[in-house]
Design a protein around this motif. Structure first.
Motif, PDB file in Angstrom:
ATOM      1  N   THR A 150       0.973  -1.156   0.187  1.00  0.00           N
ATOM      2  CA  THR A 150      -0.106  -0.123  -0.221  1.00  0.00           C
ATOM      3  C   THR A 150       0.753   1.354  -0.260  1.00  0.00           C
ATOM      4  OG1 THR A 150      -0.155   0.137   2.492  1.00  0.00           O
ATOM      5  CG2 THR A 150      -1.876  -1.131   1.466  1.00  0.00           C
ATOM      6  N   CYS A 151       0.587   2.513  -1.130  1.00  0.00           N
ATOM      7  CA  CYS A 151       1.402   3.121  -1.216  1.00  0.00           C
ATOM      8  C   CYS A 151       0.152   4.702  -1.465  1.00  0.00           C
ATOM      9  CB  CYS A 151       2.577   3.198  -2.026  1.00  0.00           C
ATOM     10  SG  CYS A 151       3.887   4.544  -2.648  1.00  0.00           S
ATOM     11  N   GLU A 152       1.444   5.955  -1.100  1.00  0.00           N
ATOM     12  CA  GLU A 152       0.195   6.743  -0.103  1.00  0.00           C
ATOM     13  C   GLU A 152       1.787   7.688  -0.870  1.00  0.00           C
ATOM     14  OE1 GLU A 152      -2.082  10.159   2.334  1.00  0.00           O
ATOM     15  OE2 GLU A 152      -1.519   8.513   3.227  1.00  0.00           O
ATOM     16  N   ALA A 153       2.047   9.112  -2.212  1.00  0.00           N
ATOM     17  CA  ALA A 153       2.539   9.492  -2.140  1.00  0.00           C
ATOM     18  C   ALA A 153       2.238  11.365  -2.394  1.00  0.00           C
ATOM     19  CB  ALA A 153       3.796   9.565  -3.518  1.00  0.00           C
ATOM     20  N   ARG A 154       2.890  12.058  -1.970  1.00  0.00           N
ATOM     21  CA  ARG A 154       1.976  13.356  -1.870  1.00  0.00           C
ATOM     22  C   ARG A 154       3.013  14.288  -1.819  1.00  0.00           C
ATOM     23  NH1 ARG A 154       0.052  13.511   3.073  1.00  0.00           N
ATOM     24  NH2 ARG A 154       1.642  14.819   3.501  1.00  0.00           N
ATOM     25  N   ILE A 155       3.168  15.505  -2.917  1.00  0.00           N
ATOM     26  CA  ILE A 155       3.848  15.845  -3.751  1.00  0.00           C
ATOM     27  C   ILE A 155       3.396  17.875  -2.897  1.00  0.00           C
ATOM     28  CG2 ILE A 155       5.133  17.074  -5.374  1.00  0.00           C
ATOM     29  CD1 ILE A 155       5.892  15.144  -6.589  1.00  0.00           C
ATOM     30  N   ASN A 156       4.414  18.452  -2.176  1.00  0.00           N
ATOM     31  CA  ASN A 156       2.839  19.802  -1.563  1.00  0.00           C
ATOM     32  C   ASN A 156       3.333  20.623  -2.691  1.00  0.00           C
ATOM     33  OD1 ASN A 156       2.311  18.186   0.847  1.00  0.00           O
ATOM     34  ND2 ASN A 156       3.911  19.367   1.813  1.00  0.00           N
ATOM     35  N   LYS A 157       4.052  20.918  -2.234  1.00  0.00           N
ATOM     36  CA  LYS A 157       4.808  22.297  -4.462  1.00  0.00           C
ATOM     37  C   LYS A 157       5.708  21.492  -4.897  1.00  0.00           C
ATOM     38  CE  LYS A 157       7.355  25.037  -0.552  1.00  0.00           C
ATOM     39  NZ  LYS A 157       7.326  26.858   0.136  1.00  0.00           N
ATOM     40  N   MET A 158       5.623  22.483  -5.775  1.00  0.00           N
ATOM     41  CA  MET A 158       6.283  22.798  -7.217  1.00  0.00           C
ATOM     42  C   MET A 158       6.652  23.974  -7.637  1.00  0.00           C
ATOM     43  SD  MET A 158       6.302  19.492 -10.063  1.00  0.00           S
ATOM     44  CE  MET A 158       7.974  19.359 -10.710  1.00  0.00           C
ATOM     45  N   ARG A 159       8.278  24.276  -8.342  1.00  0.00           N
ATOM     46  CA  ARG A 159       8.063  25.793  -8.454  1.00  0.00           C
ATOM     47  C   ARG A 159       9.299  25.410  -9.985  1.00  0.00           C
ATOM     48  NH1 ARG A 159      10.689  25.807  -2.705  1.00  0.00           N
ATOM     49  NH2 ARG A 159      11.914  25.852  -3.543  1.00  0.00           N
ATOM     50  N   ALA A 160       8.991  26.074 -11.112  1.00  0.00           N
ATOM     51  CA  ALA A 160       9.771  26.207 -12.146  1.00  0.00           C
ATOM     52  C   ALA A 160      10.582  27.345 -12.664  1.00  0.00           C
ATOM     53  CB  ALA A 160       9.221  24.939 -13.356  1.00  0.00           C
ATOM     54  N   GLU A 161      11.751  27.579 -12.904  1.00  0.00           N
ATOM     55  CA  GLU A 161      12.677  28.361 -13.204  1.00  0.00           C
ATOM     56  C   GLU A 161      12.356  28.877 -14.946  1.00  0.00           C
ATOM     57  OE1 GLU A 161      15.944  27.622 -11.331  1.00  0.00           O
ATOM     58  OE2 GLU A 161      15.442  27.804  -9.593  1.00  0.00           O
ATOM     59  N   PHE A 162      11.872  29.238 -15.289  1.00  0.00           N
ATOM     60  CA  PHE A 162      12.332  29.506 -16.353  1.00  0.00           C
ATOM     61  C   PHE A 162      13.161  30.617 -16.988  1.00  0.00           C
ATOM     62  CE2 PHE A 162       7.643  28.169 -16.323  1.00  0.00           C
ATOM     63  CZ  PHE A 162       7.691  27.379 -17.696  1.00  0.00           C
ATOM     64  N   SER A 163      13.895  30.893 -17.865  1.00  0.00           N
ATOM     65  CA  SER A 163      14.915  31.026 -18.635  1.00  0.00           C
ATOM     66  C   SER A 163      14.935  31.708 -19.950  1.00  0.00           C
ATOM     67  CB  SER A 163      16.239  31.095 -18.473  1.00  0.00           C
ATOM     68  OG  SER A 163      16.188  29.889 -19.399  1.00  0.00           O
ATOM     69  N   GLY A 164      15.352  33.112 -20.269  1.00  0.00           N
ATOM     70  CA  GLY A 164      15.145  33.470 -21.883  1.00  0.00           C
ATOM     71  C   GLY A 164      14.879  34.397 -21.980  1.00  0.00           C
ATOM     72  N   THR A 165      14.352  34.686 -22.873  1.00  0.00           N
ATOM     73  CA  THR A 165      13.574  36.364 -23.326  1.00  0.00           C
ATOM     74  C   THR A 165      12.423  36.308 -22.987  1.00  0.00           C
ATOM     75  OG1 THR A 165      13.268  35.457 -25.293  1.00  0.00           O
ATOM     76  CG2 THR A 165      14.765  36.561 -25.193  1.00  0.00           C
ATOM     77  N   LEU A 166      11.861  35.574 -22.690  1.00  0.00           N
ATOM     78  CA  LEU A 166      10.265  36.028 -22.557  1.00  0.00           C
ATOM     79  C   LEU A 166       9.976  35.013 -20.986  1.00  0.00           C
ATOM     80  CD1 LEU A 166       8.307  34.612 -25.655  1.00  0.00           C
ATOM     81  CD2 LEU A 166       8.972  37.330 -25.073  1.00  0.00           C
ATOM     82  N   GLY A 167      11.244  35.181 -20.131  1.00  0.00           N
ATOM     83  CA  GLY A 167      11.169  34.502 -18.784  1.00  0.00           C
ATOM     84  C   GLY A 167       9.762  35.000 -18.258  1.00  0.00           C
ATOM     85  N   ARG A 168       9.254  35.662 -17.698  1.00  0.00           N
ATOM     86  CA  ARG A 168       8.600  36.786 -17.174  1.00  0.00           C
ATOM     87  C   ARG A 168       7.758  36.523 -18.045  1.00  0.00           C
ATOM     88  NH1 ARG A 168      12.043  42.977 -15.279  1.00  0.00           N
ATOM     89  NH2 ARG A 168      13.493  41.403 -13.844  1.00  0.00           N
ATOM     90  N   VAL A 169       7.059  37.021 -19.014  1.00  0.00           N
ATOM     91  CA  VAL A 169       5.928  36.600 -19.261  1.00  0.00           C
ATOM     92  C   VAL A 169       5.443  34.965 -19.126  1.00  0.00           C
ATOM     93  CG1 VAL A 169       5.087  36.470 -21.541  1.00  0.00           C
ATOM     94  CG2 VAL A 169       7.049  37.743 -21.107  1.00  0.00           C
ATOM     95  N   TYR A 170       6.280  34.394 -18.416  1.00  0.00           N
ATOM     96  CA  TYR A 170       5.629  32.207 -18.658  1.00  0.00           C
ATOM     97  C   TYR A 170       5.253  32.729 -17.313  1.00  0.00           C
ATOM     98  CZ  TYR A 170       7.883  31.440 -23.358  1.00  0.00           C
ATOM     99  OH  TYR A 170       8.348  31.875 -25.134  1.00  0.00           O
ATOM    100  N   ASP A 171       6.139  33.226 -16.123  1.00  0.00           N
ATOM    101  CA  ASP A 171       5.741  33.490 -15.420  1.00  0.00           C
ATOM    102  C   ASP A 171       4.121  32.829 -14.427  1.00  0.00           C
ATOM    103  OD1 ASP A 171       8.273  34.110 -14.361  1.00  0.00           O
ATOM    104  OD2 ASP A 171       7.648  35.492 -13.273  1.00  0.00           O
ATOM    105  N   PHE A 172       3.159  33.621 -15.307  1.00  0.00           N
ATOM    106  CA  PHE A 172       1.706  32.550 -14.690  1.00  0.00           C
ATOM    107  C   PHE A 172       1.698  31.258 -15.374  1.00  0.00           C
ATOM    108  CE2 PHE A 172       0.661  34.415 -18.722  1.00  0.00           C
ATOM    109  CZ  PHE A 172      -0.369  32.586 -19.428  1.00  0.00           C
ATOM    110  N   LEU A 173       1.988  30.645 -16.452  1.00  0.00           N
ATOM    111  CA  LEU A 173       1.960  29.425 -16.646  1.00  0.00           C
ATOM    112  C   LEU A 173       2.919  28.689 -16.094  1.00  0.00           C
ATOM    113  CD1 LEU A 173       1.325  28.368 -19.314  1.00  0.00           C
ATOM    114  CD2 LEU A 173       3.430  28.428 -20.585  1.00  0.00           C
TER     115      LEU A 173
END
Length: 490
Positions: A150-173
């Motif tokens: 029997t297994c239960e897995a849970r991840i509380n939160k996740m973060r992604a770090e965008f880079s490049g010319t449109l990095g800030r535009v992608y923050d909401f994505l």
């Protein structure tokens, strides 16, 4: 009153039959929570490797004017900081991971209006919690097995770090993508651990000998006689612990010995062996006809040969003076299975044999000069080498007497010392050559006993030891695909 009496009369035979069916273990193994602590490190490394190999599917989608494709998702690093492995009473084992993290990388392809952007993204999953319970049972073959998980897995939160010319535009994505990836990870972790336990670990457990050949004469039965007994401090396994003759496997010794008891928890592992374990081995060798030998020519010392000729000179002369120079032989044949006795003071083995003095005149039938009974008692000392139990025997008591008359027994007194010396120099080294190689105990390949201490109790011995891993758990599991060939024994 009459109905109560009838009920008692009906129940008593049933209770008696159930009690008669109870089988004592010839061999018991206890793994304590201290042994589990060492196993935790190997388990953690194994789980990290299994989770690192998780295969993540490609993600595609649209959000407003965004079109995205996420591919080549790879787990770069696992940081399982708070790991616990413990016993679950009456069930098995629990592997628990709390507040850990996973680092990932993936490749992005994003179209926004007329802008097309690609590149790698680093992401991290925090608050990773995994709780896994493994149910341990005895399978139909008498083997230890993980029945279900029997297994239960849970991840509380996740973060992604965008880079490049449109990095800030992608923050909401980022929140959309990480939510999807967190959902995928949650769904992938438990199936990966299920497969690791039910396929890989069970495959390793199948390499532990259950019913296997010891040599060309006998085999050993290490099948479990019941489900493992799990408490908060230990895992106890009760094995049949019985040798059998290969030529007649249904002819086995009945276990009337004391049921071995393990009371200690101080060491990582304990092995308990009853008198039945050793008696069944000697019974099987006896039935296979190994406890007999002829001592003649080069095998017999010149002094013993001269003493035998002197002792039986009159008998030979009365039979036929022409054969007085014929070769003389001692034929030893054990006439009943040897018996082991284990007490707090040590272990002894009693063996009775018929010894015949035979004259071998060339071209004529052998002539029996005498038949005597030999009673011997050996001290037995037990030791562990890796995962093999070895025995060393020392002759403690020796006695011979005639099967014909008390008068002849008196005449045999001068033979006592020379025959004892012959036994010590010829037969005992042969026995110890067999037993020095040892017999394998039911541990997985790559796991060995070290720092062992042998304790003698009335009816059984207990060997307490610590564990040493000569292989990692991953290597042990990989090696489980190779047929177990380490079946040499006494």
């Amino acid at each position: 009153m009459t109905s109560c009496l009838l009920s008692v009369l009906f129940v008593l035979p049933l209770v008696s039959s159930i009690m008669a069916a109870v089988e004592h273990a010839g061999c018991k193994i206890r793994i304590t929570d201290k042994g589990l602590e060492m196993l935790k490190l190997e388990t953690q490394k194994f789980v990290e490797e299994e989770l690192s190999n998780i295969s993540m599917p490609e993600m595609k989608g649209e959000e407003g004017r965004f079109q995205y494709t996420i591919s080549d998702i790879k787990i770069r690093e696992l940081n399982l900081t708070h790991v616990d492995l413990q016993f679950i009473p009456d069930i098995g084992l629990m592997f628990d991971v709390q507040n850990s993290s996973i680092s990932l990388t993936f490749y992005r392809q994003i179209l926004y209006w007329f802008f097309y952007d690609t590149g790698n993204i680093n992401a991290s999953a925090d608050g990773v919690n995994i709780n896994t319970a493994l149910n341990l049972i005895r399978d139909d073959d008498g083997r230890l097995k993980i029945n279900n998980i029997t297994c239960e897995a849970r991840i509380n939160k996740m973060r992604a770090e965008f880079s490049g010319t449109l990095g800030r535009v992608y923050d909401f994505l980022a929140s959309i993508l990480t939510t999807g990836m967190r959902f995928l990870l949650n769904k992938k972790i438990c199936p990966a651990l299920d497969h690791a336990a039910l396929v890989h670990v069970n495959g390793m457990l199948e390499t532990i000998p259950v019913r296997t050949e010891v040599d060309s004469y006998i085999g050993i039965d290490y099948s479990l006689i019941d489900d493992p007994v799990v408490t908060s401090r230990s895992l106890d396994m009760h094995f049949r612990g019985m040798f059998f003759e290969l030529a007649n496997q249904n002819d086995s010794l009945v276990n009337y010995a004391v049921d071995p008891i393990i009371r200690e928890y101080d060491r990582m592992v304990y092995l308990a062996l009853s008198e039945f374990f050793f008696d069944s081995g000697m019974y099987s060798y006896y039935k296979a006809g190994l406890f007999q030998t002829d001592i003649v020519n080069d095998k017999m010392s010149k002094d013993l040969e001269m003493l035998l000729r002197t002792t039986y000179f009159g008998t030979i002369m009365m039979l036929n003076p022409a054969i007085v120079e014929a070769p003389i032989s001692l034929q030893l044949a054990v006439n009943s299975p040897p018996k082991t006795t284990i007490k707090t003071s040590g272990a002894t083995v009693v063996m009775t044999a018929i010894v015949k003095v035979i004259l071998l005149p060339p071209g004529l039938s052998p002539v029996q000069l005498s038949s005597m009974t030999m009673e011997t008692k050996f001290n037995a000392k037990f030791s562990m080498r890796g995962k093999r139990l070895a025995v060393h025997a020392d002759l403690r008591r020796f006695k011979i007497f005639s099967n014909l008359s008390a008068l002849e027994s008196l005449a045999l007194i001068p033979l006592q010392a020379p025959l004892k010396t012959m036994l010590q120099m010829s037969v005992v080294p042969l026995i110890n050559k067999w037993t020095k190689r040892g017999v394998r105990i039911p541990l997985a390949d790559g796991m060995d006993f070290i720092e062992e201490v042998v304790e003698y109790h009335n009816g059984f011995i207990v060997i307490g030891a610590n564990l040493h891993f000569s292989k990692g758990l991953r290597e042990m599991i990989t090696g489980s695909n190779v047929t177990e060939s380490d079946t040499n024994a006494i």
